[in-house]
Design an enzyme around this catalytic site. Structure first.
Site, PDB file in Angstrom:
ATOM      1  N   CYS A   1       0.845  -1.197   0.000  1.00  0.00           N
ATOM      2  CA  CYS A   1       0.000   0.000   0.000  1.00  0.00           C
ATOM      3  C   CYS A   1       0.880   1.246   0.000  1.00  0.00           C
ATOM      4  O   CYS A   1       1.728   1.419   0.884  1.00  0.00           O
ATOM      5  CB  CYS A   1      -0.899   0.012   1.231  1.00  0.00           C
ATOM      6  SG  CYS A   1      -1.854   1.527   1.282  1.00  0.00           S
TER       7      CYS A   1
ATOM      8  N   CYS B   1      -4.343   6.662  -4.545  1.00  0.00           N
ATOM      9  CA  CYS B   1      -3.877   5.269  -4.429  1.00  0.00           C
ATOM     10  C   CYS B   1      -2.412   5.164  -4.889  1.00  0.00           C
ATOM     11  O   CYS B   1      -2.115   5.310  -6.083  1.00  0.00           O
ATOM     12  CB  CYS B   1      -4.763   4.310  -5.227  1.00  0.00           C
ATOM     13  SG  CYS B   1      -4.350   2.575  -4.909  1.00  0.00           S
TER      14      CYS B   1
HETATM   15  O1  PYC Z   1      -2.264   3.596  -1.679  1.00  0.00           O
HETATM   16  O2  PYC Z   1      -1.605   1.708  -2.563  1.00  0.00           O
HETATM   17  C1  PYC Z   1      -2.450   2.391  -2.004  1.00  0.00           C
HETATM   18  C2  PYC Z   1      -3.764   1.800  -1.654  1.00  0.00           C
HETATM   19  C3  PYC Z   1      -4.192   0.536  -1.874  1.00  0.00           C
HETATM   20  C4  PYC Z   1      -5.489   0.456  -1.383  1.00  0.00           C
HETATM   21  C5  PYC Z   1      -5.813   1.666  -0.859  1.00  0.00           C
HETATM   22  N1  PYC Z   1      -4.745   2.483  -1.033  1.00  0.00           N
END
Ligand code: PYC
Length: 327
Positions: free
Chosen positions: A93, A253
């Site tokens: 993550c 993300c």
């Molecule tokens: O920031 O890689 C990330 C992530 C994965 C799921 C939620 N955030």
């Protein structure tokens, strides 16, 4: 009197997305030892109730995200970290790594080295904090080697009918189903998050059935765990990421930004070193770049770096009593 169990957490948000680091209350003898992947799997067997307790209501919420710090096994690593959400566990993550490194460096619990090596279930990533006056301004995370795995076409239930959609499957620490927002009916924005969650979960399940999620570099198999809807805009690409039991990432993300950069590179639209900006549904931004890329046996492999800012939001003390039937 019935004994209560107490859990301490240190919470952050990265671009709006929470990370709840569980700092105390765990019986570590039940899961510590071995690689971080093995420790995560042992935690899932012995402590899954703690994940549910701290991620879900009433102590958490549908979009809560968590992490546990463990001793690393890899010699070069400074710290070990694994990640969880309301539905289970992810291998890597980006927003969580940025959040935990920010909190631990600011509190003096992690040496503010220019490169902090973090062992995750996906492998060792490098976090580079920018520290000014004791405050971590940004963290850049060099992710594991990433690549485009496959492409497929799936048909899923969609609002009163069926939708057939082309999907690229990209590995960037997690396996992503990447969907061009132009190919779906609801616009990729916060107002349509509910519809996109349903669609995203359907696409994820269909893609997971359709492809073998195997990392050709390590031979390890996994599952397609995240759907990323994307659309291009004037100054940054927009994204809405669906994962867990229907969580929407408030941040762009971290691993999703790496997946998008890898896909763009394969399509000849992002060069190594070129600056990339990625914006979430709430308007928070990550920047990124590819540190290198090579094509071997038809497989384009990249090393992506993603950078963002996190804030500590609180320290919490949660309690749980065995006679509380709703938990
Ligand atoms: O920031 O890689 C990330 C992530 C994965 C799921 C939620 N955030």
């Amino acid at each position: 009197m019935t004994a209560e169990t107490r859990f301490e957490t240190l919470d952050t948000h990265t671009g709006g997305e929470p990370t709840r680091l569980i700092t105390d209350g765990l019986d570590r003898s039940e899961f510590e030892g071995g690689s971080v992947r093995e420790q995560r799997d042992a935690f899932a067997e012995t402590h899954d109730r703690v994940r549910e307790l701290l991620m879900k209501e009433p102590r958490g919420h549908d979009d809560m995200f968590g992490a546990v710090r463990v001793p690393p096994e890899a010699e070069e690593a400074d710290v070990g970290l694994f990640f969880m959400d309301g539905g289970g566990y992810l291998d890597m993550c980006g927003h969580g790594t940025i959040g935990v490194v920010t909190a631990l460096v600011q509190r003096g619990e992690l040496e503010p080295k220019s490169q902090i090596r973090v062992e995750t279930p996906a492998g060792v990533v490098t976090a580079k904090p920018t520290v000014e006056d004791g405050r971590v301004e940004r963290v850049a995370v060099r992710n594991v080697r990433s690549f485009v795995v496959d492409e497929t076409t799936v048909t899923v239930d969609a609002d009163g009918g069926e939708l057939t959609v082309d999907v690229d499957v990209v590995y960037a620490g997690n396996f992503f189903a990447m969907v061009d927002g132009e190919a779906v009916e609801p616009p990729v924005d916060a107002d349509h998050a509910g519809e996109l969650v349903d669609l995203g979960l359907g696409i994820r399940a269909a893609v997971d059935d359709a492809v073998d999620a195997v990392n050709p570099l390590t031979g390890e198999s996994g599952e397609v765990s995240i759907t990323e809807f994307y659309r291009s805009d004037r100054d940054a690409d927009r994204t809405l990421v669906v994962f867990g039991e229907g969580s929407v990432d408030r941040s762009p993300c971290g691993t999703g930004t790496c997946a998008k950069m890898t896909l763009l590179h394969r399509e000849g639209e992002l060069a190594v070193g070129e600056r990339y900006a990625h914006e979430s549904v709430v308007g928070s931004r990550f920047t990124g770049r590819l540190l290198d890329a090579e094509t071997r046996d038809g497989l384009t492999v990249t090393t992506p770096e993603v950078s963002g800012r996190a804030y500590v939001t609180g320290e919490h003390s949660f309690v749980s009593r065995p006679d509380d039937s709703l938990g």
